[in-house]
Design an enzyme around this catalytic site. Sequence first.
Site, PDB file in Angstrom:
ATOM      1  N   CYS A   2      -2.076   2.346 -12.987  1.00 50.04           N
ATOM      2  CA  CYS A   2      -1.427   2.013 -14.246  1.00 50.04           C
ATOM      3  C   CYS A   2      -0.306   3.026 -14.460  1.00 50.04           C
ATOM      4  O   CYS A   2      -0.238   4.040 -13.786  1.00 50.04           O
ATOM      5  CB  CYS A   2      -2.420   2.120 -15.391  1.00 50.04           C
ATOM      6  SG  CYS A   2      -3.861   1.083 -15.135  1.00 50.04           S
ATOM      7  N   ARG A  27       4.006  -0.192 -11.592  1.00 47.80           N
ATOM      8  CA  ARG A  27       2.664   0.325 -11.311  1.00 47.80           C
ATOM      9  C   ARG A  27       1.573  -0.608 -11.822  1.00 47.80           C
ATOM     10  O   ARG A  27       0.401  -0.450 -11.472  1.00 47.80           O
ATOM     11  CB  ARG A  27       2.470   1.696 -11.978  1.00 47.80           C
ATOM     12  CG  ARG A  27       3.460   2.728 -11.531  1.00 47.80           C
ATOM     13  CD  ARG A  27       3.272   3.997 -12.312  1.00 47.80           C
ATOM     14  NE  ARG A  27       2.031   4.650 -11.969  1.00 47.80           N
ATOM     15  CZ  ARG A  27       1.899   5.582 -11.043  1.00 47.80           C
ATOM     16  NH1 ARG A  27       2.955   5.998 -10.391  1.00 47.80           N
ATOM     17  NH2 ARG A  27       0.738   6.127 -10.783  1.00 47.80           N
ATOM     18  N   TRP A  74      -2.796  -2.156 -14.863  1.00 48.66           N
ATOM     19  CA  TRP A  74      -3.230  -2.948 -13.714  1.00 48.66           C
ATOM     20  C   TRP A  74      -4.752  -2.929 -13.798  1.00 48.66           C
ATOM     21  O   TRP A  74      -5.390  -1.900 -13.557  1.00 48.66           O
ATOM     22  CB  TRP A  74      -2.741  -2.306 -12.415  1.00 48.66           C
ATOM     23  CG  TRP A  74      -3.028  -3.129 -11.210  1.00 48.66           C
ATOM     24  CD1 TRP A  74      -2.257  -4.145 -10.718  1.00 48.66           C
ATOM     25  CD2 TRP A  74      -4.142  -3.006 -10.322  1.00 48.66           C
ATOM     26  NE1 TRP A  74      -2.834  -4.659  -9.588  1.00 48.66           N
ATOM     27  CE2 TRP A  74      -3.990  -3.997  -9.323  1.00 48.66           C
ATOM     28  CE3 TRP A  74      -5.268  -2.183 -10.270  1.00 48.66           C
ATOM     29  CZ2 TRP A  74      -4.902  -4.162  -8.283  1.00 48.66           C
ATOM     30  CZ3 TRP A  74      -6.175  -2.344  -9.248  1.00 48.66           C
ATOM     31  CH2 TRP A  74      -5.980  -3.331  -8.274  1.00 48.66           C
ATOM     32  N   ASN A  98      -5.127   6.367 -16.606  1.00 48.66           N
ATOM     33  CA  ASN A  98      -4.851   5.827 -15.277  1.00 48.66           C
ATOM     34  C   ASN A  98      -5.940   6.344 -14.337  1.00 48.66           C
ATOM     35  O   ASN A  98      -6.277   7.521 -14.384  1.00 48.66           O
ATOM     36  CB  ASN A  98      -3.474   6.320 -14.801  1.00 48.66           C
ATOM     37  CG  ASN A  98      -3.152   5.880 -13.393  1.00 48.66           C
ATOM     38  OD1 ASN A  98      -3.671   4.858 -12.923  1.00 48.66           O
ATOM     39  ND2 ASN A  98      -2.302   6.621 -12.715  1.00 48.66           N
ATOM     40  N   GLY A  99      -6.505   5.458 -13.495  1.00 47.67           N
ATOM     41  CA  GLY A  99      -7.569   5.890 -12.581  1.00 47.67           C
ATOM     42  C   GLY A  99      -8.890   5.259 -12.975  1.00 47.67           C
ATOM     43  O   GLY A  99      -8.922   4.332 -13.799  1.00 47.67           O
ATOM     44  N   GLU A 486       3.825  -7.218   9.558  1.00 48.78           N
ATOM     45  CA  GLU A 486       4.578  -6.872   8.350  1.00 48.78           C
ATOM     46  C   GLU A 486       5.299  -8.099   7.774  1.00 48.78           C
ATOM     47  O   GLU A 486       5.323  -8.289   6.552  1.00 48.78           O
ATOM     48  CB  GLU A 486       5.567  -5.743   8.690  1.00 48.78           C
ATOM     49  CG  GLU A 486       6.455  -5.282   7.554  1.00 48.78           C
ATOM     50  CD  GLU A 486       5.709  -4.779   6.327  1.00 48.78           C
ATOM     51  OE1 GLU A 486       4.485  -4.615   6.359  1.00 48.78           O
ATOM     52  OE2 GLU A 486       6.384  -4.589   5.297  1.00 48.78           O
ATOM     53  N   LYS A 490       4.645  -9.377   3.995  1.00 48.73           N
ATOM     54  CA  LYS A 490       5.717  -9.562   3.006  1.00 48.73           C
ATOM     55  C   LYS A 490       5.656 -10.965   2.425  1.00 48.73           C
ATOM     56  O   LYS A 490       5.754 -11.152   1.224  1.00 48.73           O
ATOM     57  CB  LYS A 490       7.114  -9.366   3.626  1.00 48.73           C
ATOM     58  CG  LYS A 490       7.562  -7.980   3.940  1.00 48.73           C
ATOM     59  CD  LYS A 490       7.927  -7.137   2.757  1.00 48.73           C
ATOM     60  CE  LYS A 490       6.722  -6.408   2.227  1.00 48.73           C
ATOM     61  NZ  LYS A 490       6.441  -5.109   2.787  1.00 48.73           N
ATOM     62  N   GLU A 493       2.529 -11.573   0.246  1.00 47.30           N
ATOM     63  CA  GLU A 493       2.536 -10.711  -0.934  1.00 47.30           C
ATOM     64  C   GLU A 493       3.391 -11.272  -2.071  1.00 47.30           C
ATOM     65  O   GLU A 493       2.997 -11.200  -3.236  1.00 47.30           O
ATOM     66  CB  GLU A 493       3.083  -9.352  -0.485  1.00 47.30           C
ATOM     67  CG  GLU A 493       3.084  -8.269  -1.512  1.00 47.30           C
ATOM     68  CD  GLU A 493       3.654  -6.966  -0.950  1.00 47.30           C
ATOM     69  OE1 GLU A 493       4.378  -6.999   0.066  1.00 47.30           O
ATOM     70  OE2 GLU A 493       3.376  -5.922  -1.548  1.00 47.30           O
ATOM     71  N   HIS A 509      -6.341 -16.934  22.016  1.00 49.78           N
ATOM     72  CA  HIS A 509      -7.698 -16.450  21.736  1.00 49.78           C
ATOM     73  C   HIS A 509      -8.157 -16.836  20.333  1.00 49.78           C
ATOM     74  O   HIS A 509      -9.086 -16.227  19.806  1.00 49.78           O
ATOM     75  CB  HIS A 509      -7.764 -14.932  21.938  1.00 49.78           C
ATOM     76  CG  HIS A 509      -7.412 -14.528  23.338  1.00 49.78           C
ATOM     77  ND1 HIS A 509      -8.276 -14.700  24.394  1.00 49.78           N
ATOM     78  CD2 HIS A 509      -6.275 -14.024  23.854  1.00 49.78           C
ATOM     79  CE1 HIS A 509      -7.691 -14.283  25.516  1.00 49.78           C
ATOM     80  NE2 HIS A 509      -6.463 -13.873  25.205  1.00 49.78           N
ATOM     81  N   LYS A 610       2.446  -1.194  -7.347  1.00 47.83           N
ATOM     82  CA  LYS A 610       3.203  -0.398  -6.374  1.00 47.83           C
ATOM     83  C   LYS A 610       2.378   0.747  -5.809  1.00 47.83           C
ATOM     84  O   LYS A 610       2.475   1.088  -4.647  1.00 47.83           O
ATOM     85  CB  LYS A 610       4.447   0.149  -7.062  1.00 47.83           C
ATOM     86  CG  LYS A 610       5.409   0.897  -6.151  1.00 47.83           C
ATOM     87  CD  LYS A 610       6.153  -0.066  -5.267  1.00 47.83           C
ATOM     88  CE  LYS A 610       7.062   0.628  -4.287  1.00 47.83           C
ATOM     89  NZ  LYS A 610       7.388  -0.277  -3.171  1.00 47.83           N
TER      90      LYS A 610
HETATM   91  O1  M6R Z   1       2.465   4.072  -1.138  1.00 49.10           O
HETATM   92  P1  M6R Z   1       1.825   3.644   0.153  1.00 49.10           P
HETATM   93  O2  M6R Z   1       2.814   3.541   1.269  1.00 49.10           O
HETATM   94  O3  M6R Z   1       0.667   4.512   0.529  1.00 49.10           O
HETATM   95  O4  M6R Z   1       1.281   2.194  -0.138  1.00 49.10           O
HETATM   96  C1  M6R Z   1       0.512   1.513   0.802  1.00 49.10           C
HETATM   97  C2  M6R Z   1       0.412   0.045   0.475  1.00 49.10           C
HETATM   98  O5  M6R Z   1      -0.193  -0.146  -0.765  1.00 49.10           O
HETATM   99  C3  M6R Z   1       1.793  -0.629   0.450  1.00 49.10           C
HETATM  100  O6  M6R Z   1       2.471  -0.425   1.643  1.00 49.10           O
HETATM  101  C4  M6R Z   1       1.643  -2.156   0.227  1.00 49.10           C
HETATM  102  O7  M6R Z   1       1.018  -2.735   1.308  1.00 49.10           O
HETATM  103  C5  M6R Z   1       3.044  -2.729  -0.026  1.00 49.10           C
HETATM  104  N1  M6R Z   1       3.124  -3.196  -1.376  1.00 49.10           N
HETATM  105  C6  M6R Z   1       3.380  -3.880   0.842  1.00 49.10           C
HETATM  106  O8  M6R Z   1       4.664  -4.346   0.588  1.00 49.10           O
END
Ligand code: M6R
Length: 615
Positions: A2, A27, A74, A98-99, A486, A490, A493, A509, A610
């Site tokens: 958060c 966040r 969040w 937060n946490g 990746e 993307k 996500e 496989h 994020k």
């Molecule tokens: O801040 P970080 O690089 O440790 O974050 C890791 C993942 O949460 C982050 O890369 C996430 O997978 C991205 N939002 C993907 O786009």
Amino acid sequence: MCGIIGYAGSSPALPYLLKGLEQLEYRGYDSAGIAVMEKGEPRVVKSVGSTARLREKVSGHSLSGGLGIGHTRWATHGVPSEANAHPQSSGPLYIVHNGIIENERILRSELEAGGEVFLSETDTETIVHLVNRAMRQGIAFPEAVRSILPLLEGSYSFLMAHADPSEPLVAVHRGAPLLLGTCSHGVFVASDMTAFPGDVHSTLPLEVDDMVMIRSDGRFEILSLTQGKERVATLVSRSHHGVHGKGEYPHYMFKEICEQPEMLDRLLAKRIRREDGRLSVRFSSEAERALSSARRIRIVGCGTSFHAGILGKYRIEALSGVPVEVDVASEFRYREPILDPDADLLVVLTQSGETADTLAALRMAREAGVPTLALVNVEGSTADREADATILLEAGPEFGVAATKTFLSQIALLTLVALFLAPDDRLREKEGRSREEILSDFLKLPMLLDKTLSLSTGVTAIARSFIEVSTVLFMGRGGDFPLALEGALKLKEISYIHAEGYAGGELKHGPLALVEKGVPVVSLLSPDERLVPKMVSNMKETLSRGAFLVSIGSERFQEEFSPVSSMSLSLPDCLPMFFPLVSAVPLQLLAYHTACFKGFDVDRPRNLAKSVTVE
Ligand code: M6R
């Protein structure tokens, strides 16, 4: 996970809280709220959804109090709702948090048994009830806050305000990041620097176990909970580098994708230096020492950072001969890995520097006496502070939840690490080129990225063809394999289309069973003579099952892949080791345009945030 912000000063707090929350929204954005300590009666406003809704709701109130707190959420405990939004309160106290409080259930039962009435499902509410109970038992604020901290388990931070504006604003850092920022009219405290307005001239990252009492006249006192006494800390002047907005771009993600050529140019100019007439890769002396002494490198990261780690493994092992293991941080920390302090170097990859699992892996290594190196974007973040050495990603602030430019920086730096470690003769043997030639080519990559960005029309055409599909498969071999992972991440996500990445060789496989008429398969083809023919065979295998075949490959091999593809993109030619840096761009654009066509909130995908500061 958060975002929290607080202000105590001589100006009205509200505008700063709202602006700060907008900046922190990346966040978490399920719900938001503020509390302002108005003389006589504190005012709380909360709303479900984005901070824009909160702003609308607040517009009817005229609030002038100079002490306030705000939160963008969040959800972890309880659904997004006004009742669960922060601030939570008990008696005269208001909290944003937060946490996670891990022993929340036990605490809640005890408090309820003692007569406290809970109005939310949040773990946050337990904290504020505990403090209020301590005050009723005769302990004054803010000592009451300190008195209950030993009862809380977990990693968290919170801000607590008292209805009486002459009481200080209290900030507690028990593992989730918090920073102080000072200006001529007061003191800010927030989860990260982006929440601070331009007026803030000096900042101070708080340390774990700091408790800060902030007064409206600009004074603050930091109490170290571990030492039980005041901690003297020095404010540092705030660098305004990277103060930002979306500018003329429709989304942060698009802006961040477009910033990549310039970012890479800056990064390479800093890391590739001409010394004694020769080009060489340079890092800080601590980072160079850590890398040079490693007999085995252990890379950990989550999500996109993990994907960058796989590419790092491929490059470092091939070019330098140093063995590399790569793990998802959440697995590494529990799978009981064998750590060798005499051989290992643990490298954590993390954009934010605050990802809970990655930090746990870092701490595990430190406890085992293994040296640590962080590749991190946020200077002053926990990973930056706790690792023995740091290499900064220097990507500038990234606001889109989808990691783009930080991924590019990670894979560029890991390729540089591989080149730094590579012995000259091995480089020549493997690549048929000298270090000088390879590094000169590397310096030209930003230009190729620029060229790739201009292929946007081709990418939008592919994205348009994805609007109605329900599954997309990505495949690649060698360095293209992590890029396939990746590309799929993307897409899923931000466009919510089911997507998976595979190693080309794995197709038969299992994944081939998913291919039927019209299923899009995106193939990546680095200019690697060993792998292109194998990929083309894989492509044909999917084609004969009716796949809608999209290929993204080097123009050098266009004649091999274009004729068998339904749609294709030819990217500028470069050394195979650099190709993932080029192909990352169309993969990001593909996800971006697909999500835009589908009308989704590209910068704030559902259910994600994020910075993942909880397990
Ligand atoms: O801040 P970080 O690089 O440790 O974050 C890791 C993942 O949460 C982050 O890369 C996430 O997978 C991205 N939002 C993907 O786009």
